[in-house]
Design an enzyme around this catalytic site. Structure first.
Site, PDB file in Angstrom:
ATOM      1  N   ARG A 161       0.851  -1.181   0.000  1.00  0.00           N
ATOM      2  CA  ARG A 161       0.000   0.000   0.000  1.00  0.00           C
ATOM      3  C   ARG A 161       0.884   1.227   0.000  1.00  0.00           C
ATOM      4  O   ARG A 161       1.972   1.208   0.572  1.00  0.00           O
ATOM      5  CB  ARG A 161      -0.869   0.041   1.279  1.00  0.00           C
ATOM      6  CG  ARG A 161      -2.167  -0.729   1.197  1.00  0.00           C
ATOM      7  CD  ARG A 161      -3.198  -0.003   0.321  1.00  0.00           C
ATOM      8  NE  ARG A 161      -4.449  -0.722   0.278  1.00  0.00           N
ATOM      9  CZ  ARG A 161      -4.743  -1.722  -0.550  1.00  0.00           C
ATOM     10  NH1 ARG A 161      -3.840  -2.128  -1.434  1.00  0.00           N
ATOM     11  NH2 ARG A 161      -5.908  -2.322  -0.513  1.00  0.00           N
TER      12      ARG A 161
ATOM     13  N   GLU B  71      -2.113   8.225  -3.630  1.00  0.00           N
ATOM     14  CA  GLU B  71      -2.441   7.914  -5.025  1.00  0.00           C
ATOM     15  C   GLU B  71      -3.892   8.314  -5.331  1.00  0.00           C
ATOM     16  O   GLU B  71      -4.727   8.310  -4.431  1.00  0.00           O
ATOM     17  CB  GLU B  71      -2.220   6.413  -5.302  1.00  0.00           C
ATOM     18  CG  GLU B  71      -3.110   5.489  -4.508  1.00  0.00           C
ATOM     19  CD  GLU B  71      -2.758   4.014  -4.744  1.00  0.00           C
ATOM     20  OE1 GLU B  71      -1.579   3.630  -4.640  1.00  0.00           O
ATOM     21  OE2 GLU B  71      -3.715   3.255  -4.996  1.00  0.00           O
TER      22      GLU B  71
ATOM     23  N   HIS C 142      -1.357   0.838  -9.556  1.00  0.00           N
ATOM     24  CA  HIS C 142      -2.114  -0.041  -8.651  1.00  0.00           C
ATOM     25  C   HIS C 142      -2.854  -1.134  -9.434  1.00  0.00           C
ATOM     26  O   HIS C 142      -4.089  -1.215  -9.397  1.00  0.00           O
ATOM     27  CB  HIS C 142      -3.092   0.789  -7.798  1.00  0.00           C
ATOM     28  CG  HIS C 142      -3.501   0.101  -6.530  1.00  0.00           C
ATOM     29  ND1 HIS C 142      -3.767   0.753  -5.355  1.00  0.00           N
ATOM     30  CD2 HIS C 142      -3.689  -1.219  -6.251  1.00  0.00           C
ATOM     31  CE1 HIS C 142      -4.117  -0.112  -4.418  1.00  0.00           C
ATOM     32  NE2 HIS C 142      -4.082  -1.333  -4.945  1.00  0.00           N
TER      33      HIS C 142
HETATM   34  C1  DGY Z   1      -6.310  -5.141  -2.873  1.00  0.00           C
HETATM   35  O1  DGY Z   1      -7.082  -6.049  -3.133  1.00  0.00           O
HETATM   36  O2  DGY Z   1      -6.111  -4.741  -1.727  1.00  0.00           O
HETATM   37  C2  DGY Z   1      -5.603  -4.529  -4.027  1.00  0.00           C
HETATM   38  O3  DGY Z   1      -4.637  -3.618  -3.619  1.00  0.00           O
HETATM   39  C3  DGY Z   1      -6.592  -3.863  -4.949  1.00  0.00           C
HETATM   40  O4  DGY Z   1      -7.041  -2.721  -4.361  1.00  0.00           O
END
Ligand code: DGY
Length: 322
Positions: A239, A268, A286
């Protein structure tokens, strides 16, 4: 009366059709993320909400949506959801584990390889018309095979990346995680738990797969980057916020780190200008879980959770408060 469900973001038509078999469904048909106040307004009178990784399901929203009973996310990460506030109100929260593990691990590994072997940097050079001749030292990167793979966060995705490294590329695997894997899980990968500073110092390629929380905020900052080898690469498929992007941009600019590969960013979709300017970083928007098959499985799981919960059954993949 059928329960009412809000699909808070655009999703596959088949998923909306499936939800309509069970619920009165309202949808977000625009490619926009509703801010919290808009979400609160739209959620009035709804018992369930379908979300992903960005909808802010916080304590204010929970307090303002008294009929809400189920928050079902198609993402595995749920740092956008205040799970404790939901639990206190009896709202069931679910996420989408397992279905994206291998796809995300594929992408994490691809990013790591792209950083190590300077794939996007060389491509930009070629596209810019700068490639005039072969040269013995041009665009030399670092080997992946036989190198030391460091993993921060050894959950399902971390283990899947470790498998690729150990079994596919003969890498030595070290990892740091709050809890150690069982010996039976470590043995096939010859994976070794190390403390965080050892991980930073020994990894040739460090991959971050740790969930975001207050505890993991800036887990990789200036102090940690200074402990890494200048020849190392850093890959983040966890993240934004796990890495201090400003500190990383500076380390890359000063060549204190060979390269990085980032799929996620602080704040982001904004990206730190220092990262945009750095040639030695691979940047993707992402998309680690973005294959059609996997995104369909993620959305299906969220829909199945809504159906289970709002029809009085047990959630399939509940998230419990810490
Ligand atoms: C998740 O599933 O957490 C991925 O980062 C997609 O947002």
């Amino acid at each position: 009366m059928k329960p009412r469900v809000l699909v808070a973001r655009q999703v596959f038509a088949q998923i909306v059709a499936r939800l309509r078999e069970h619920f009165e469904v309202s949808t977000n048909d625009e490619p926009v993320d509703w801010p919290r106040d808009e979400l609160i307004r739209r959620l009035q009178g709804h018992q369930g909400v379908f979300v992903a990784a960005t909808e802010p399901i916080d304590a204010t929203l929970v307090a303002a949506c008294p009929e809400l009973r189920a928050v079902c996310s198609m993402a595995v990460g749920y740092n956008n959801i205040d799970v404790a506030a939901c639990a206190a109100r009896g709202i069931v929260v679910t996420n989408a584990p397992d279905v994206l593990t291998e796809t995300t691990a594929d992408f994490g590994f691809a990013l790591m390889m792209a950083a190590a072997r300077r794939v996007t940097e060389s491509e930009h050079y070629l596209r810019a018309g700068l490639w005039k001749r072969w040269s013995h030292d041009f665009s030399c990167g670092a080997d992946v095979h036989g190198a030391t793979l460091g993993i921060l966060g050894m959950g399902r995705i971390g283990q899947a990346i470790a498998r690729r490294g150990a079994l596919g590329f003969g890498m030595r695997v070290i990892y740091h995680n709050r809890s150690r894997l069982a010996p039976a899980q470590e043995a096939p990968l010859a994976a070794r738990w190390v403390d965080k500073d050892t991980l930073l110092a020994e990894a040739d390629h460090l991959v971050l797969v740790v969930p975001y929380s207050a505890a993991s905020h800036h887990a990789i900052g200036a102090r940690e980057l200074a402990r890494m080898k200048p020849s190392a690469t850093l890959t983040n498929v966890a993240r934004g916020g796990v890495v201090d992007d400003a500190a990383l941009a500076q380390a890359l600019a000063e060549r204190r780190l060979a390269a990085a590969a980032l799929d996620v960013f602080e704040g982001e979709p904004r990206v730190h200008p220092g990262l945009l300017a750095a040639p030695n970083v691979v940047l993707t928007p992402h998309i680690a879980s973005a294959t059609v098959a996997t995104r369909m499985k993620m959305a299906t799981l969220a829909a199945d959770n809504l159906i289970a919960i709002l029809r009085g059954g047990a959630p399939l993949t509940p998230v419990r408060p810490a």
